[in-house]
Design an enzyme around this catalytic site. Structure first.
Site, PDB file in Angstrom:
ATOM      1  N   CYS A  11       0.813  -1.230   0.000  1.00 22.34           N
ATOM      2  CA  CYS A  11       0.000   0.000   0.000  1.00 22.34           C
ATOM      3  C   CYS A  11       0.843   1.276   0.000  1.00 22.34           C
ATOM      4  CB  CYS A  11      -0.958  -0.008   1.180  1.00 22.34           C
ATOM      5  SG  CYS A  11      -2.025  -1.451   1.194  1.00 22.34           S
ATOM      6  N   ASN A  19     -10.291  -0.290   0.187  1.00 28.99           N
ATOM      7  CA  ASN A  19      -8.825  -0.224   0.213  1.00 28.99           C
ATOM      8  C   ASN A  19      -8.299  -0.672  -1.153  1.00 28.99           C
ATOM      9  OD1 ASN A  19      -6.088  -0.595   0.586  1.00 28.99           O
ATOM     10  ND2 ASN A  19      -6.284  -1.645   2.548  1.00 28.99           N
ATOM     11  N   HIS A  51      -3.313   6.986   3.193  1.00 29.81           N
ATOM     12  CA  HIS A  51      -3.703   5.688   2.640  1.00 29.81           C
ATOM     13  C   HIS A  51      -5.091   5.325   3.179  1.00 29.81           C
ATOM     14  CE1 HIS A  51      -3.958   1.628   1.472  1.00 29.81           C
ATOM     15  NE2 HIS A  51      -3.646   1.104   2.642  1.00 29.81           N
TER      16      HIS A  51
HETATM   17  O1  UT7 Z   1      -3.837  -1.546   3.571  1.00 29.86           O
HETATM   18  C1  UT7 Z   1      -3.333  -2.633   4.265  1.00 29.86           C
HETATM   19  C2  UT7 Z   1      -3.412  -2.395   5.717  1.00 29.86           C
HETATM   20  N1  UT7 Z   1      -4.639  -2.877   6.261  1.00 29.86           N
HETATM   21  C3  UT7 Z   1      -5.149  -2.315   7.338  1.00 29.86           C
HETATM   22  O2  UT7 Z   1      -4.635  -1.336   7.800  1.00 29.86           O
HETATM   23  C4  UT7 Z   1      -6.338  -2.942   8.014  1.00 29.86           C
HETATM   24  C5  UT7 Z   1      -6.203  -2.769   9.514  1.00 29.86           C
HETATM   25  N2  UT7 Z   1      -7.231  -3.465  10.265  1.00 29.86           N
HETATM   26  C6  UT7 Z   1      -8.526  -3.127  10.217  1.00 29.86           C
HETATM   27  O3  UT7 Z   1      -8.910  -2.219   9.509  1.00 29.86           O
HETATM   28  C7  UT7 Z   1      -9.472  -3.845  11.141  1.00 29.86           C
HETATM   29  O4  UT7 Z   1      -8.751  -4.650  12.047  1.00 29.86           O
HETATM   30  C8  UT7 Z   1     -10.491  -4.738  10.362  1.00 29.86           C
HETATM   31  C9  UT7 Z   1     -11.495  -3.860   9.651  1.00 29.86           C
HETATM   32  C10 UT7 Z   1      -9.761  -5.627   9.390  1.00 29.86           C
HETATM   33  C11 UT7 Z   1     -11.277  -5.595  11.374  1.00 29.86           C
HETATM   34  O5  UT7 Z   1     -11.901  -4.782  12.334  1.00 29.86           O
HETATM   35  P1  UT7 Z   1     -11.783  -5.154  13.892  1.00 29.86           P
HETATM   36  O6  UT7 Z   1     -12.574  -4.164  14.624  1.00 29.86           O
HETATM   37  O7  UT7 Z   1     -10.324  -5.268  14.207  1.00 29.86           O
HETATM   38  O8  UT7 Z   1     -12.519  -6.553  13.953  1.00 29.86           O
HETATM   39  P2  UT7 Z   1     -11.943  -7.975  14.393  1.00 29.86           P
HETATM   40  O9  UT7 Z   1     -11.093  -8.555  13.344  1.00 29.86           O
HETATM   41  O10 UT7 Z   1     -11.399  -7.898  15.792  1.00 29.86           O
HETATM   42  O11 UT7 Z   1     -13.295  -8.782  14.504  1.00 29.86           O
HETATM   43  C12 UT7 Z   1     -14.316  -8.435  15.452  1.00 29.86           C
HETATM   44  C13 UT7 Z   1     -15.465  -9.389  15.244  1.00 29.86           C
HETATM   45  C14 UT7 Z   1     -15.038 -10.845  15.187  1.00 29.86           C
HETATM   46  O12 UT7 Z   1     -16.052 -11.606  15.799  1.00 29.86           O
HETATM   47  P3  UT7 Z   1     -15.903 -12.108  17.324  1.00 29.86           P
HETATM   48  O13 UT7 Z   1     -14.661 -12.959  17.335  1.00 29.86           O
HETATM   49  O14 UT7 Z   1     -15.783 -10.875  18.133  1.00 29.86           O
HETATM   50  O15 UT7 Z   1     -17.165 -12.871  17.544  1.00 29.86           O
HETATM   51  C15 UT7 Z   1     -15.015 -11.151  13.718  1.00 29.86           C
HETATM   52  O16 UT7 Z   1     -15.250 -12.512  13.451  1.00 29.86           O
HETATM   53  O17 UT7 Z   1     -16.084  -9.093  13.989  1.00 29.86           O
HETATM   54  C16 UT7 Z   1     -16.138 -10.300  13.215  1.00 29.86           C
HETATM   55  N3  UT7 Z   1     -16.019  -9.934  11.803  1.00 29.86           N
HETATM   56  C17 UT7 Z   1     -17.067  -9.582  11.053  1.00 29.86           C
HETATM   57  N4  UT7 Z   1     -18.378  -9.486  11.338  1.00 29.86           N
HETATM   58  C18 UT7 Z   1     -19.180  -9.099  10.353  1.00 29.86           C
HETATM   59  C19 UT7 Z   1     -14.891  -9.863  11.041  1.00 29.86           C
HETATM   60  N5  UT7 Z   1     -15.212  -9.486   9.800  1.00 29.86           N
HETATM   61  C20 UT7 Z   1     -16.554  -9.312   9.778  1.00 29.86           C
HETATM   62  C21 UT7 Z   1     -17.467  -8.918   8.788  1.00 29.86           C
HETATM   63  N6  UT7 Z   1     -18.771  -8.827   9.112  1.00 29.86           N
HETATM   64  N7  UT7 Z   1     -17.076  -8.614   7.538  1.00 29.86           N
END
Ligand code: UT7
Length: 308
Positions: free
Chosen positions: A109, A263, A233
């Site tokens: 990125c 993204n 970004h």
């Molecule tokens: O450009 C490259 C660099 N990339 C980035 O900078 C991305 C950085 N990270 C992020 O933007 C965030 O971490 C994400 C958007 C990827 C994820 O958000 P989060 O708030 O960190 O969520 P998480 O991964 O901790 O997941 C929270 C919950 C989980 O469920 P439980 O374990 O709490 O029951 C996931 O399974 O949300 C669940 N989950 C979803 N639920 C609905 C994960 N993806 C989804 C989804 N829809 N699409």
């Protein structure tokens, strides 16, 4: 040493729009979750790095009023080339009818920003005009059954024409770096799909982007108060917000297009820049802070005075 100025810009986007609601029909997710956790509402899907990059390149050359024969080098930042061999930049060079060196570069990125860094060096050492493109076809490398990844990415391209100047030019400050010890955070193996430790990436991303932005400002002998617009970004609206908070800049002074494009990796900063220009948010003389991070991890920031 000759400096650098930006004389053309353009974007290339697939027509197909995929909304969060559409993804919710096949994945256990919702518009509400995606919008709240990422800021994304929809993304574009389709094309390829070469077709999207070519469209952006043509638009940028048109704005610069430059014929392809007038380009000294083509730099294509992409993590998703059309194929492993040959590189995608020569395909764009051929389609444009340009006769110049053309090369792909991959810094994930941060790719477009790395391209700016390399272009600065080329322009300082004799090149007159460089076409820098960021183009991605990420939809090809996403597992569409993995809700954690499928909702995040989109396809698209942005391009700029960079020209040498006799004076200091408009690139006032720069910072670039990488830390390969963090390679495990975001990866895609040959033939695989994109994998990411989202939480850890998020945590690192904010700190890395803020530190890099501050080093670039220091290099330019400017402070955040001098910056008219931040072009970050576009990985997550919450990352943009957190970075702005730590930099001490109001969110209204940051460009965000993540709601419409998701993204787009190497394409995200030039796309955001072009949209800001299309929307009349950038005036001659404005100081811009471009800052990005990505897999590697890599990062880069630039302080740019808008020409004119
Ligand atoms: O450009 C490259 C660099 N990339 C980035 O900078 C991305 C950085 N990270 C992020 O933007 C965030 O971490 C994400 C958007 C990827 C994820 O958000 P989060 O708030 O960190 O969520 P998480 O991964 O901790 O997941 C929270 C919950 C989980 O469920 P439980 O374990 O709490 O029951 C996931 O399974 O949300 C669940 N989950 C979803 N639920 C609905 C994960 N993806 C989804 C989804 N829809 N699409």
């Amino acid at each position: 040493m000759p400096g650098l100025t930006l004389t053309g810009w353009g974007k290339g986007l697939p027509e197909r729009v995929v909304t969060n609601d559409e993804l919710s029909r096949t994945l256990d997710t919702s518009d509400e979750w995606i919008a709240e956790r990422t800021g994304i509402r929809e993304r574009r899907v389709g094309g390829s790095a070469s077709t999207l990059g070519l469209a952006a390149a043509r638009a940028a050359l048109g704005v610069a009023n430059v014929e392809p024969a007038g380009i000294d080098a083509i730099l294509l930042a992409t993590t998703t080339p059309d194929r492993l061999i040959p590189a995608t930049a020569p395909l764009i060079q051929e389609a444009l009818g340009a006769q110049c060196p053309a090369v792909d570069l991959n810094a994930a990125c941060s790719g477009f920003m790395y391209g700016l860094w390399i272009a600065r060096g080329l322009l300082a050492t004799g090149s007159k005009r460089i076409l820098l493109i960021g183009a991605e076809h990420l939809s090809r490398w996403v597992d569409w059954d993995d809700r954690a990844m499928a909702v995040l990415f989109g396809d698209g391209a942005g391009a700029v024409v960079l020209e040498s100047t006799d004076d200091r030019g408009d690139l006032l400050g720069f910072d670039v770096g990488s830390d390969g010890s963090l390679m495990h955070l975001i990866s895609c193996e040959h033939g695989g799909t994109i994998q990411m430790d989202g939480k850890e990436t998020f945590r690192r991303a904010v700190r890395i982007m803020v530190d890099s932005a501050q080093r670039a400002l220091k290099d330019a002998s400017l402070s955040i108060e001098d910056v008219a617009l931040v072009v970050p970004h576009q990985a997550n609206q919450r990352i943009i917000q957190a970075a702005c908070d730590r930099l001490g800049v109001d969110i209204d002074r940051a460009v965000s297009v993540i709601d419409r494009y998701g993204n787009t990796s190497s394409a995200s900063i030039p796309l955001a820049l072009v949209v800001a220009l299309d929307e009349g948010r950038i005036k001659p003389g404005d100081v811009l802070l471009l800052t990005g991070f990505g897999a590697g991890m890599t990062w880069a920031s630039a302080v740019l005075r808008w020409p004119g």
